[in-house]
Scaffold this motif. Structure first.
Motif, mmCIF file in Angstrom:
data_model
loop_
_atom_site.group_PDB
_atom_site.id
_atom_site.type_symbol
_atom_site.label_atom_id
_atom_site.label_comp_id
_atom_site.label_asym_id
_atom_site.label_seq_id
_atom_site.Cartn_x
_atom_site.Cartn_y
_atom_site.Cartn_z
ATOM 1 N N ALA A 172 34.945 35.452 127.127
ATOM 2 C CA ALA A 172 34.232 36.211 126.103
ATOM 3 C C ALA A 172 33.104 35.388 125.498
ATOM 4 O O ALA A 172 31.979 35.870 125.327
ATOM 5 C CB ALA A 172 35.205 36.670 125.021
ATOM 6 N N LYS A 212 45.054 39.796 126.221
ATOM 7 C CA LYS A 212 45.947 39.092 125.303
ATOM 8 C C LYS A 212 47.291 39.816 125.195
ATOM 9 O O LYS A 212 48.340 39.185 125.179
ATOM 10 C CB LYS A 212 45.298 38.980 123.917
ATOM 11 C CG LYS A 212 44.183 37.945 123.835
ATOM 12 C CD LYS A 212 43.814 37.638 122.400
ATOM 13 C CE LYS A 212 43.135 38.787 121.712
ATOM 14 N NZ LYS A 212 42.702 38.435 120.327
ATOM 15 N N LEU A 236 38.171 39.716 117.922
ATOM 16 C CA LEU A 236 38.557 38.906 119.071
ATOM 17 C C LEU A 236 39.472 37.762 118.632
ATOM 18 O O LEU A 236 40.621 37.671 119.037
ATOM 19 C CB LEU A 236 37.305 38.360 119.768
ATOM 20 C CG LEU A 236 36.515 39.372 120.605
ATOM 21 C CD1 LEU A 236 35.183 38.789 121.040
ATOM 22 C CD2 LEU A 236 37.316 39.792 121.827
ATOM 23 N N ALA A 264 39.283 41.670 126.260
ATOM 24 C CA ALA A 264 40.024 40.493 125.796
ATOM 25 C C ALA A 264 41.322 40.910 125.114
ATOM 26 O O ALA A 264 42.371 40.273 125.296
ATOM 27 C CB ALA A 264 39.158 39.671 124.848
ATOM 28 N N SER A 310 39.641 40.369 132.236
ATOM 29 C CA SER A 310 38.567 39.608 131.596
ATOM 30 C C SER A 310 37.590 39.016 132.605
ATOM 31 O O SER A 310 36.503 38.565 132.234
ATOM 32 C CB SER A 310 39.147 38.501 130.709
ATOM 33 O OG SER A 310 39.947 37.614 131.459
ATOM 34 N N PRO A 349 40.610 34.549 128.598
ATOM 35 C CA PRO A 349 39.751 35.585 128.010
ATOM 36 C C PRO A 349 38.878 35.052 126.875
ATOM 37 O O PRO A 349 37.769 35.538 126.674
ATOM 38 C CB PRO A 349 40.738 36.640 127.518
ATOM 39 C CG PRO A 349 42.057 35.967 127.444
ATOM 40 C CD PRO A 349 42.034 34.901 128.487
#
Length: 491
Positions: free
Chosen positions: A244, A216, A335, A212, A188, A240
């Motif tokens: 983002a 994760k 996301l 992202a 990220s 992240p």
């Protein structure tokens, strides 16, 4: 016409062996699986067969699968036969089937060690079915027994992570690379540059979702396996999200400006509250966000676009575009979910508030529970000057509301009692809402910060355990109680 049973048996077995070899070549183009019997037997706790070349169950194979831990060995055998007969696209090449044959004893043993081996193997079947080609993934698993064990563990224990692996087989590279090592690269970290260089907004969103989502998955997998403790995982999950939002905000604003121009001196900032603000994110945490804007006092409207908007309308339209960029689904999924209920005037008010209105609301109207929530607020995106002003407004809302400190503890106690009456815990495992649960640990930290922040600003911290430690150090919470609360929060 044979002289005895031994001669007859020898002839029959010779023919059977020849038929098996040709039959395997016809359907597999790979070595006969019976050569793996010893390894399978060891995995299953004794000698046994692993033969998947026919169209019917081999009794010895069914027994081996049962000893290995599978509850429905006939279904497992049928599934594996489908792989060897090229039912998934990933196993239609000769090389893929050769790798599968060599991998099979170790693969069945790894999945046999899971809590529910049949379901775990079915998730691996879903992964194979989605792969466009299987040689790369099967080669990785064949060369890296430890990776096979990790994949089996993830597929066996965590359905959401299993779904991600099925959609994104490339995530195995991340598991193998171990980017969560101390000197590992954070994918990220490349987000700002990649989003900035994207040709259009949709491409920027796809880049953000992909990086992202990869990050994760790596964090959640490492936490599942115990390689990360809960505190570290919570901090890493927030990175992240912040990257983002910080990368997408200017890109969304620029796309919006192409249509509506820009408001003189205007800018938008994003503050994170809740688990993101407190750096305590869990795998399923949504993002509690507050959007604040400002512009020149005498700005009449936006300039330079195809259509001019009044400043308030401009930012009230821009803010949902920012939220949509975070929540809109794509090929990689979405996301995050976003919760905007902590904004001034609640869920029925505008998505974004002007800075002066935000300050006035929290100076004159906000409830104690709203200011408690602001103890976890951090400004994570926006131009530096506006970020500084919003951060100061957040601190003022927590520490400088006239008369608020005296009411903080009583208000928090009354609110907790009302929650227990109206929103009781859903059974003994509701660790958040149960008496003595996470909500109460957080209430103690937040209410005590409201009570003492004006005189002792050093106690302010967005992370619950850090705030409790500072309250203990300042003598505002007994040291033993601070330690007990931190232990409870971590547990």
């Amino acid at each position: 016409g044979f002289g005895g049973t031994e001669a007859f048996a020898g002839a029959v077995l010779t023919h059977l062996a020849r038929v098996e070899r040709h039959y395997g070549a016809l359907f597999e183009g790979a070595p006969a699986l019976s050569g793996a019997e010893d390894a399978a037997g060891q995995a299953g706790g004794g000698g046994g067969n692993l033969v998947f070349t026919g169209v019917e169950d081999d009794p010895g194979t069914v027994e081996t699968l049962r000893r290995t831990g599978y509850a429905d060995p006939s279904s497992v055998a049928a599934m594996v036969r489908g792989w060897h007969h090229g039912r998934p696209r990933a196993t239609r090449s000769q090389r893929a089937r050769e790798l599968l044959t060599e991998l099979m004893p170790a693969l069945l043993a790894a999945f046999g060690r899971q809590h529910d081996p049949d379901r775990a193997l079915a998730r691996f079947d879903a992964l194979l079915t989605r792969l466009p080609a299987g040689v790369q993934v099967l080669s990785l698993l064949h060369r890296n027994p430890a990776l096979l064990d990790r994949v089996a563990g993830i597929l066996g224990a965590a359905p959401q992570l299993a779904d991600h692996l099925a959609r994104n087989a490339a995530a195995m590279d991340g598991l193998l690379a171990g980017t969560l090592a101390p000197n590992g690269a954070d994918p990220s970290a490349a987000l700002p540059a990649l989003v900035k260089d994207a040709r259009h907004l949709e491409e920027a969103l796809d880049v953000a979702r992909r990086l992202a989502t990869e990050r994760k998955f790596e964090i959640d997998a490492a936490a599942l396996e115990g390689a990360l403790d809960a505190d570290t995982a919570g901090e890493l999950r927030g990175e992240p999200a912040e990257a983002a939002i910080a990368a997408l905000l200017p890109r969304v604003a620029a796309d919006f400006a192409e249509r509506y121009g820009r408001v003189p001196g205007g800018a938008l900032a994003v503050a994170a509250l809740g688990k993101l603000g407190g750096r305590e994110m869990l795998p399923g945490s949504d993002l509690d966000l507050v959007l604040v804007y400002d512009h020149e006092e005498d700005a009449a409207g936006s300039e330079g676009g195809r259509r001019s908007l009044a400043p308030s309308e401009y930012f009230i339209r821009l803010a949902p575009q920012v939220v949509s960029a975070i929540t809109a689904p794509g090929a990689e999924g979405r996301l995050w979910e976003v919760d905007m209920r902590l904004r001034p005037s609640g869920s029925k008010g505008p998505v974004a508030a002007r800075l002066a209105s935000f300050e006035r609301y929290h100076r004159e109207e906000s409830w104690t529970w709203e200011r408690m929530a602001l103890t976890r607020a951090r400004v994570i995106a926006g131009p530096p000057a506006l970020k500084r002003r919003v951060a100061e407004a957040l601190r003022a809302a927590v520490a400088r509301r006239p008369g608020a400190a005296e009411a903080a503890l009583a208000d928090a106690g009354a609110m907790r009692a009302r929650m227990l009456r109206e929103l009781p815990p859903e059974g003994p495992w509701d660790l958040k809402a149960m008496p003595g649960g996470l909500v109460e640990v957080e209430f103690v930290a937040q209410a005590l910060q409201l009570r003492h922040a004006a005189e002792r600003p050093e106690v302010l911290a967005t992370t619950t355990r850090v705030a409790l430690a500072r309250l203990g150090k300042a003598g505002l919470l007994e040291a033993e109680e601070a330690e007990a609360l931190i232990r409870a929060d971590r547990l």
